[in-house]
Motif scaffolding. Structure first.
Motif, PDB file in Angstrom:
ATOM      1  N   ASP A   1      26.059  65.185 -25.216  1.00 10.82           N
ATOM      2  CA  ASP A   1      26.883  65.871 -24.312  1.00 10.82           C
ATOM      3  C   ASP A   1      27.648  64.591 -23.958  1.00 10.82           C
ATOM      4  N   ARG A   2      26.905  63.517 -22.783  1.00 10.80           N
ATOM      5  CA  ARG A   2      27.800  62.146 -22.826  1.00 10.80           C
ATOM      6  C   ARG A   2      28.452  61.897 -24.226  1.00 10.80           C
ATOM      7  N   ALA A   3      27.974  62.369 -25.175  1.00 13.60           N
ATOM      8  CA  ALA A   3      28.734  61.235 -26.444  1.00 13.60           C
ATOM      9  C   ALA A   3      29.916  61.765 -26.478  1.00 13.60           C
ATOM     10  N   LEU A   4      29.587  63.124 -26.694  1.00 11.57           N
ATOM     11  CA  LEU A   4      31.059  64.069 -26.725  1.00 11.57           C
ATOM     12  C   LEU A   4      31.571  64.391 -25.416  1.00 11.57           C
ATOM     13  N   GLU A   5      31.474  64.275 -24.668  1.00  8.13           N
ATOM     14  CA  GLU A   5      32.326  64.239 -23.413  1.00  8.13           C
ATOM     15  C   GLU A   5      34.311  64.078 -23.728  1.00  8.13           C
ATOM     16  N   PRO A   6      34.214  62.467 -24.130  1.00 10.79           N
ATOM     17  CA  PRO A   6      35.933  62.656 -24.018  1.00 10.79           C
ATOM     18  C   PRO A   6      36.089  62.576 -25.841  1.00 10.79           C
ATOM     19  N   ARG A   7      35.052  62.810 -26.447  1.00  9.16           N
ATOM     20  CA  ARG A   7      35.560  63.341 -28.288  1.00  9.16           C
ATOM     21  C   ARG A   7      35.831  64.909 -28.653  1.00  9.16           C
TER      22      ARG A   7
ATOM     23  N   GLY B   1      42.230  55.647 -24.589  1.00  7.50           N
ATOM     24  CA  GLY B   1      41.918  56.983 -23.778  1.00  7.50           C
ATOM     25  C   GLY B   1      41.820  57.359 -22.548  1.00  7.50           C
ATOM     26  N   ARG B   2      41.753  58.563 -22.112  1.00  5.98           N
ATOM     27  CA  ARG B   2      40.741  58.992 -21.783  1.00  5.98           C
ATOM     28  C   ARG B   2      38.794  58.269 -22.320  1.00  5.98           C
ATOM     29  N   THR B   3      38.830  58.115 -21.145  1.00  2.31           N
ATOM     30  CA  THR B   3      36.997  57.444 -21.280  1.00  2.31           C
ATOM     31  C   THR B   3      36.126  57.375 -20.140  1.00  2.31           C
ATOM     32  N   LEU B   4      35.281  58.390 -19.691  1.00  2.10           N
ATOM     33  CA  LEU B   4      34.388  57.899 -18.814  1.00  2.10           C
ATOM     34  C   LEU B   4      33.252  56.488 -18.930  1.00  2.10           C
ATOM     35  N   LEU B   5      33.346  56.132 -17.459  1.00  2.00           N
ATOM     36  CA  LEU B   5      32.454  55.042 -17.242  1.00  2.00           C
ATOM     37  C   LEU B   5      31.451  54.966 -16.695  1.00  2.00           C
ATOM     38  N   PRO B   6      30.730  54.137 -16.836  1.00  2.00           N
ATOM     39  CA  PRO B   6      29.196  54.529 -15.989  1.00  2.00           C
ATOM     40  C   PRO B   6      29.712  52.643 -14.504  1.00  2.00           C
ATOM     41  N   VAL B   7      29.768  53.348 -13.454  1.00  2.25           N
ATOM     42  CA  VAL B   7      29.923  52.363 -13.170  1.00  2.25           C
ATOM     43  C   VAL B   7      28.672  52.182 -11.403  1.00  2.25           C
ATOM     44  N   PRO B   8      28.359  50.929 -11.479  1.00  2.00           N
ATOM     45  CA  PRO B   8      26.918  50.529 -10.021  1.00  2.00           C
ATOM     46  C   PRO B   8      27.295  51.107  -9.096  1.00  2.00           C
ATOM     47  N   GLY B   9      26.390  52.000  -8.356  1.00  2.75           N
ATOM     48  CA  GLY B   9      26.343  52.477  -7.141  1.00  2.75           C
ATOM     49  C   GLY B   9      27.311  53.991  -7.103  1.00  2.75           C
TER      50      GLY B   9
ATOM     51  N   LYS C   1      29.457  59.735 -14.198  1.00  4.61           N
ATOM     52  CA  LYS C   1      30.848  58.430 -14.515  1.00  4.61           C
ATOM     53  C   LYS C   1      32.737  58.214 -14.402  1.00  4.61           C
ATOM     54  N   VAL C   2      32.846  57.747 -14.092  1.00  2.00           N
ATOM     55  CA  VAL C   2      34.316  57.160 -13.446  1.00  2.00           C
ATOM     56  C   VAL C   2      35.473  57.523 -14.659  1.00  2.00           C
ATOM     57  N   GLU C   3      36.592  58.450 -14.858  1.00  3.13           N
ATOM     58  CA  GLU C   3      37.143  57.911 -15.152  1.00  3.13           C
ATOM     59  C   GLU C   3      38.349  56.831 -15.245  1.00  3.13           C
ATOM     60  N   PHE C   4      38.818  56.639 -16.913  1.00  5.65           N
ATOM     61  CA  PHE C   4      39.468  55.644 -16.780  1.00  5.65           C
ATOM     62  C   PHE C   4      40.539  55.635 -17.977  1.00  5.65           C
ATOM     63  N   GLY C   5      41.741  55.126 -17.989  1.00  9.12           N
ATOM     64  CA  GLY C   5      42.033  55.214 -19.224  1.00  9.12           C
ATOM     65  C   GLY C   5      43.737  56.391 -19.479  1.00  9.12           C
ATOM     66  N   VAL C   6      43.586  57.098 -18.141  1.00  9.57           N
ATOM     67  CA  VAL C   6      44.860  58.287 -17.943  1.00  9.57           C
ATOM     68  C   VAL C   6      45.714  57.300 -16.953  1.00  9.57           C
ATOM     69  N   LEU C   7      47.168  58.299 -17.050  1.00 12.24           N
ATOM     70  CA  LEU C   7      47.580  58.087 -16.211  1.00 12.24           C
ATOM     71  C   LEU C   7      48.492  58.334 -15.332  1.00 12.24           C
ATOM     72  N   VAL C   8      48.769  58.062 -13.886  1.00 12.90           N
ATOM     73  CA  VAL C   8      48.885  59.325 -13.293  1.00 12.90           C
ATOM     74  C   VAL C   8      50.429  59.163 -12.355  1.00 12.90           C
ATOM     75  N   SER C   9      50.939  60.324 -12.574  1.00 12.55           N
ATOM     76  CA  SER C   9      52.576  60.097 -12.594  1.00 12.55           C
ATOM     77  C   SER C   9      52.275  61.059 -11.157  1.00 12.55           C
TER      78      SER C   9
ATOM     79  N   SER D   1      28.045  41.610 -13.224  1.00 16.45           N
ATOM     80  CA  SER D   1      27.022  43.869 -12.584  1.00 16.45           C
ATOM     81  C   SER D   1      27.408  44.867 -13.619  1.00 16.45           C
ATOM     82  N   LYS D   2      28.643  44.354 -14.518  1.00 15.84           N
ATOM     83  CA  LYS D   2      29.319  45.780 -15.263  1.00 15.84           C
ATOM     84  C   LYS D   2      29.458  46.455 -14.234  1.00 15.84           C
ATOM     85  N   ASP D   3      29.885  46.112 -13.346  1.00 12.49           N
ATOM     86  CA  ASP D   3      31.118  46.593 -11.933  1.00 12.49           C
ATOM     87  C   ASP D   3      32.227  46.667 -12.787  1.00 12.49           C
ATOM     88  N   ILE D   4      33.057  47.158 -12.251  1.00 16.56           N
ATOM     89  CA  ILE D   4      34.541  46.683 -12.927  1.00 16.56           C
ATOM     90  C   ILE D   4      35.460  45.950 -11.570  1.00 16.56           C
TER      91      ILE D   4
END
Length: 1331
Positions: A190-196, A560-568, A572-580, A727-730
């Motif tokens: 399910d996690r693998a299919l989240e952005p696909r 494009g839209r991707t969910l990435l793990p972030v320490p703490g 997962k946190v959403e990246f790869g999107v442009l908010v207007s 640390s794999k942190d953003i």
């Protein structure tokens, strides 16, 4: 052709009871799912290399059971083919030896191919339908998902569903645990299919087919609505797949499970299995879901059926024949495994190895590499003092000094280290053997961030404490304790690689000597104003609470839209999107729309920027926009950096949190509002955002904009996300007061040093990068908010005097540096003209960037700033060798700081080697499973051992599974023991300048076999030389050498010249190729074979004895010099074999090959172009004769050979080498003929060159009539094949109906058949001439 590619053993589980023979309604379950789906790479290639279109006949045998998901997978894959195979629900004929369904039979003119098992069949069918991936990368991903379906999903799916279907007994406890495991595995999916939408690429592939059919039964019988609600992405994807036309045709409409309960088994075959098969398995006249078939279709099917029946009958006949008693052929001996031989002679560490005992029968790295290194080290061979009274004494041969790129103290050896050390040690050993005063200086880096992280994790794991619980001093003691226990591991690994470093000079960057040098460097540069304090944006890791360098930031590219793990963060946190969103213009109804990928940073916006030439915004000059969440008014500024064509042409400006915006803020004097603290919590913002975590604020801000009606849209946006490698942190750009080095002047000096030729960079393709970086260099941030490292020797001054105003942190006037607090206090008192007792100092808490201490490494290791003997002799160094990936971070900084602090370049040349990649050209990555420890290549490791290393790593479960599949694909049998010498040789052989290295372990194994060839050659040669052989005191020609002797000495001299040039120009593949060719193709394959008659003759006349003596001297010279050539690259095997050879001058020769002079062209000057040219011609003749003998299967039969030459010079040359030709071709006699002399009848003829024709006498040696009969049969077959092809290609509609690719294949097949027919006719004519 009959190929069987099948899965391993299967259990057949009866659905309704009964035996295998009586019950066809069965389900297939692999007894070992890991083994069942892993096809060897060669088998996969064989599948994908089969014809792109189906052969003339294709039959797919499937199970009639509607829930046999393996057969369903094959049927779905078949639906994607342009031409579907005939589907049969009966058992495959026994003659096919296909023990499982699905089975695919492909037939054609030249035989049949049988593919058995779901993986093989579905892969082939998917490949036909272009659904196995569009390129190698996608194919690899598809294969991994195929394995995931079998390895992870199938076992748990069956364990849950089979009890419900009555296939196995019901154990509720086991079923419940299996169900929990199924949900866990599906959550991973399910996690693998989240952005696909689909698993691989943008359309359905075999990956989707395999995984969907693997979860088919759970969706039908076990996954209730509440389960599907949790698995929202899997359910969406499964529904999408099963509603595709191809799935629907096979599966029909799927009814999802409402409540898990026992089900009534059905016996209906799959939807499209009935499409062309009746209940008894026979084809019918019409498809179940399509219109009636035409007459031509029926005829075609009848023809196919007839052919299939004939094929089955033929195979059954063959099977019967096999059961008849026959004379068994002698079984081929199994391929001998690589032998592991241990060295067991009692030898104390540092004592010389036993060289009296006989050599083992074969080469074994474990035996060869034992004991030598400790002896080399104890004898002092690696020290520059060896053989000299003082290193200060002038050496006419010169000085060679190189320092190791200091590996991290936390580090473990990887193939990048192995490459670096193979190259550096080869160079060092070469210079040492040339007689230069040679030093390769070892060292280790304290690795500030990496080491602190390791020790912090250890503290947390073992004692449940943080570094803050311990306090700074106690924590640093813990780090030193860890370093003393674990920190020298990498030194042991370097020794295992044979690195000839002077270990007595080993340095650690936190040693007192080097720490003092670091302090002194900072103080001098600070006093001069080159180091200064400033508040600027830095790369900030919230997890580490520290600034980090650019090299510690990984650039993660998103499409494009991707969910990435972030320490703490739990989610997962959403990246790869442009908010207007819109900012309201103050005093009007207008609004300005801006866009951002980090919506939370809008809380720190202080302006909106537009381009000065943008006509859309000219009327807004001098206007303000209003911040929606506070009373901040923000100016609209006009700046050239804005791209008018991107988006709306308006850009939000956050000067305190973006590098580009920072510069805009500086230019327009904007407010710098920092909204993040060191932990990533929001500050200086209004409620409700105050105190929230940065990525939680992302959601809150977005919702607040929507509530206010200022949200416009959100869309996918390709971008690069900066990730902390530790640390794999953003990584966040954050404003922090830091120490900086002004690099402007130093950068110019470093660039000019290369431009003016004082410093040489090899290969020169890196020059452009060097100049581009140094000509545009920025100041270097050297502060790190850590505890482990060199604490910055800078102190903030507070003056207890009313006449002196209090200082600001950013005011450099209030900072002073010194080697001690007392020294700093004296400087401060003098600066403010007060007494020392009025000065209070606070030392900066930060430590220096690790690259600062690395930058002065070439001279700090020799005691700088003190004048020492080592500093005077070895600085500047000769060479720096390293990877091109640290050209800026280390190499340029060493050059800049060397020039700044010593006035000298730290080295004269820089050689940059390539990056090591895997055999497929992929970057080494733990998640791909392709990161290999060189020690595992040296000693060997099983596949299970490789898997265990992944299990013990920090990878998440999905990445571990992917990595295991990668390892299974590349190393199905693990990695065999290759040894250090083979690994070093392979790495040097790969090092072509300017190219990345795609390292294939199989090639390393090939060089182990080369070592074995060396081993056997030297053993044979030593036996030939005899125990009483005494070599001459000097290698020289005596004038009595045979043509073979003269030739091999010429080739030896050529190899010496090539190696000498190769080392001087860093052309390592040239060196390895010269050595390899000399030993393997010239010495072993030609010389040793050609001189065997010399030693086998029994005559004891003086001429024969003299000939043998000269030959022995030549052979000894080749062995001794060949081993010396090899020694820098393969130190262990060359030492082992060299020690077994007698010495030319036993009393004065050096004790080890590693301190024996390297061969040079002045001594070995026997290269003769004429001799080489003559032998090249002779070898052409020899190869022609060998080819002829092979054509007529005369490998064990001696025959006379007549060589017809065009002129007397060629006759003379052939006669000169006649013994060599006779020996190397296994000929009875070699007779030379002139152009006018007739050739005897009964010879096979071949042209060796325009100067010589080979005539091999066959008459009387072979059964001519039998050979003619065989050839005539072959001739008839070829003529039929050609006729059939011509008929096919002559049809009127051939050009229109047959695909172009098939037409090309037909034309090529016709051409090959015609050529073969001509060869057969010629051979028949030759044979008939003999009759």
């Amino acid at each position: 052709m009959f190929i069987m590619i099948k899965n391993k053993t299967f259990h057949r589980l009866p659905v309704c009871g009964g035996s295998r023979e009586s019950n066809r309604n069965t389900l297939l379950v692999a007894s070992d799912s890991r083994e069942s789906t892993r096809l060897h790479v060669s088998q996969r290639r064989k599948l994908t290399s089969l014809s792109d279109s189906f052969k003339e006949m294709a039959a797919l045998y499937v199970s009639p059971h509607p829930d046999d998901f393996r057969s369903l997978l094959a049927l779905v894959a078949a639906e994607f083919c342009c031409s579907r195979p005939q589907t049969l629900t009966e058992e495959p004929p026994a003659s096919l030896n296909a023990r499982s369904r699905p089975t695919l039979v492909l037939g054609g003119q030249e035989g049949h191919t049988v593919l058995s098992g779901a993986s093989a069949v579905s892969w082939y069918l998917a490949d036909q339908g272009k659904r196995a991936g569009v390129d190698t990368k996608q194919q690899s991903q598809v294969w991994q998902w195929l394995s995931f379906a079998d390895n992870e999903l199938t076992p748990v799916s069956c364990a849950v569903v089979f009890p419900l279907m009555g296939v196995t007994g019901l154990d509720r406890k086991l079923q419940q645990s299996s169900r929990a495991e199924l949900i866990r595995v599906l959550k991973v999916l399910d996690r693998a299919l989240e952005p696909r939408t689909f698993l691989v690429g943008e359309s359905i592939t075999l990956a989707d087919m395999a995984v969907a059919t693997a979860v088919l039964l759970p969706f039908k019988y076990a996954l209730e609505p509440s389960d599907r609600k949790v698995l929202i992405n899997v359910t969406r994807w499964f529904t999408t797949c099963t509603n595709q036309p191809q799935f629907l045709k096979v599966l029909g409409k799927i009814t999802l499970c409402e409540k898990m309960m026992p089900v009534t088994p059905t016996t209906n075959p799959p939807a499209n299995a009935t499409a062309n098969a009746s209940p008894d398995g026979e084809p019918t006249d019409a498809t179940a879901n399509g219109p009636p078939k035409t007459e031509s279709q029926l005829k075609k099917e009848a023809k196919k059926k007839e052919k299939l029946e004939k094929f089955q009958q033929k195979k059954e006949m063959e099977a019967k024949k096999k059961t008849k008693p026959s004379t068994e052929k002698k079984a081929k001996p199994e391929k001998k495994e690589l032998e592991v031989i241990s060295y067991n002679a009692p030898t104390a560490p540092g004592e010389k190895k036993d060289i009296i005992s006989p050599l083992p029968d074969s080469y074994s790295p474990q035996y060869v590499e034992a004991a030598w290194y400790s002896w080399w080290e104890k004898q002092g061979f690696f020290k520059p003092e060896y053989g000299r009274e003082s290193i200060s004494d002038p050496n006419p041969r010169g000085v060679f000094m190189m320092c190791i790129p200091p590996p991290n103290v936390t580090g473990s050896l990887h193939l990048g280290h192995a490459l670096t050390n193979a190259i550096q040690d080869s160079l060092t050993r070469w210079h040492r053997m040339r007689g230069e005063t040679t030093l390769w200086n070892p060292g280790c880096d304290h690795a500030g961030i990496a080491t602190q992280v390791v020790v912090e994790k250890k503290l947390k794991r073992e004692r449940g404490m943080s570094r803050h619980d311990l306090g700074r001093e106690n924590f640093i003691q813990e780090v030193w304790k860890w370093k003393n226990e674990k920190g020298d591991r990498i030194y042991h690994q370097l020794k295992k690689l044979g690195s000839s470093l002077d270990w007595d000079r080993a340095c650690f960057t936190m040693d007192p000597k080097l720490s003092y040098a670091v302090q002194e460097a900072f103080i001098r540069m600070h006093d001069e104003g080159v180091i200064y304090r400033s508040k600027r944006l830095v790369n900030w890791s919230c997890s580490l609470n520290s600034a980090i360098s650019d090299i510690e930031v990984d650039k993660k590219e998103l499409t494009g839209r991707t969910l990435l793990p972030v320490p703490g963060y739990k989610e997962k946190v959403e990246f790869g999107v442009l908010v207007s969103f819109a900012y309201k213009v103050d005093g009007s109804d207008e609004e300005v729309i801006v866009a951002t990928t980090r919506i939370e940073t809008m809380l720190g916006d202080t302006a909106v920027a537009v381009h000065p030439d943008d006509s859309r915004y000219q009327h807004l000059k001098g206007k303000m926009v209003l911040h929606p969440f506070c009373d901040r008014k923000m100016p609209i500024v006009f700046d050239d950096f804005v791209d008018m064509s991107f988006g709306t042409g308006a850009v939000k400006i956050t000067p305190a949190h973006d590098h580009n915006d920072y510069e805009v803020g500086e230019r327009h004097n904007l407010a710098f509002i920092n909204i993040l603290d060191e932990n990533g919590l929001l500050i200086n913002v209004p409620p409700p955002f105050l105190g929230t975590k940065r990525f939680e604020a992302r959601k809150t801000v977005l919702q607040a904009l929507k509530d206010r009606g200022q949200f416009i849209e959100i869309k996918d946006n390709p971008m690069v996300v900066p990730v902390c490698s530790r640390s794999k942190d953003i990584v966040e750009p954050l404003l922090k007061p830091q120490w900086y080095v002004n690099c402007t002047d130093m950068g110019k000096q470093a660039a000019d040093a290369v431009r003016e030729g004082q410093l040489k960079i090899i290969p020169d393709l890196h020059l452009k990068t060097w100049f581009n970086w140094l000509d545009n260099i920025r100041d270097w941030c050297i502060s790190r908010q850590l505890w482990w490292g060199h604490r910055i020797p800078a102190y903030f001054i507070t003056v207890s005097d009313a006449s002196v105003k209090p200082g600001e942190d950013m005011d450099g006037h209030y900072w002073v540096s010194g080697n001690s607090e007392e020294e700093a206090r004296e400087k401060a008192a003098k600066r403010f003209n007060v007494s020392a007792d009025k000065i209070t100092l606070r030392q900066d808490e930060d430590v220096l960037d690790t690259w600062f201490s690395s930058g002065i490494f070439p001279f700090s290791i020799f005691g700088w700033p003190n004048e020492t003997q080592d500093l005077n002799v070895f600085y500047p160094g000769t060479l720096l060798e390293t990877g091109h990936d640290i050209l800026f971070f280390w190499v340029a900084r060493m050059v800049m700081m060397g020039l700044k602090l010593t006035g000298k370049l730290p080295f004269k040349e820089v050689y940059l080697h390539a990056v090591v990649r895997d055999a497929h050209g992929r970057k080494m990555s733990k998640s791909l499973g392709n990161v290999i420890d060189p020690l595992d290549v040296i000693t060997g490791i099983s596949l299970e051992g490789l898997h265990a290393l992944l299990t013990d790593s920090n990878l998440d479960p999905l990445e571990v599974e992917k990595a295991k599949q990668g390892q299974s694909f590349d190393y199905p049998n693990g990695i065999p023991e290759c040894g250090t010498d083979a690994l070093r040789f392979a790495l040097c052989a790969y090092t072509s300048q300017g190219r990345d290295i795609n390292l294939d372990v199989n090639r390393i194994l090939g060089y182990r076999h080369f070592c074995n060839k060396l081993w056997n050659a030297v053993k044979f040669a030593m036996k030939t030389l005899g125990d009483d052989f005494v070599p001459s005191e000097k290698a020289q020609l005596c004038g009595e050498e045979s043509v073979s002797d003269r030739w091999i000495l010429s080739r030896l001299s050529a190899a010496v010249g090539v190696c000498d040039t190769g080392f001087k120009t860093y052309e390592f593949p040239t060196i390895t190729t010269a050595i390899y060719n000399f030993w393997l193709y010239e010495l072993c394959d030609v010389y040793l074979e050609s001189v065997k008659p010399v030693f086998s003759k029994s005559e004891e006349d003086s001429t024969g004895q003299r000939l043998r003596l000269v030959c022995r001297q030549t052979l000894y010279t080749c062995l001794e010099v060949g081993l010396r050539l090899l020694s820098p690259v393969m130190p262990f095997v060359s030492e082992e074999l060299y020690q077994r050879l007698p010495r030319r001058r036993p009393q004065s020769d050096p004790p080890s090959i590693c301190v024996t002079p390297y061969p040079d062209t002045e001594e070995f000057c026997w290269h003769s172009a004429e001799v080489d040219r003559d032998m090249e011609f002779v070898m052409t003749v020899i190869k022609t004769i060998r080819s002829l003998r092979s054509d007529y299967n005369m490998n064990k039969t001696k025959a006379d050979c007549y060589l017809q030459c065009v002129d007397s010079a060629t006759v003379s040359l052939v006669q000169k080498y006649s013994l060599q030709i006779q020996t190397l071709t296994y000929s009875q006699a070699v007779i030379t003929l002139t152009a006018n002399q007739p050739v005897p009848g009964g010879c096979a003829v071949a042209i060796a060159s325009d100067r010589c024709t080979v005539n091999l006498m066959l008459k009387g040696l072979i059964d001519v009539e039998k050979e003619v009969a065989k050839l005539m049969t072959k001739k008839g077959d070829l003529e039929k094949q050609i006729e059939k092809l011509r008929e096919k290609m002559a049809k009127s509609d051939y050009k229109e109906k047959v695909p172009v690719k098939v037409q090309v294949q037909d034309a090529e097949k016709l051409r090959q058949s015609q050529t073969e027919l001509e060869n057969v006719k010629e051979a028949v004519d030759n044979f008939r001439n003999m009759m």
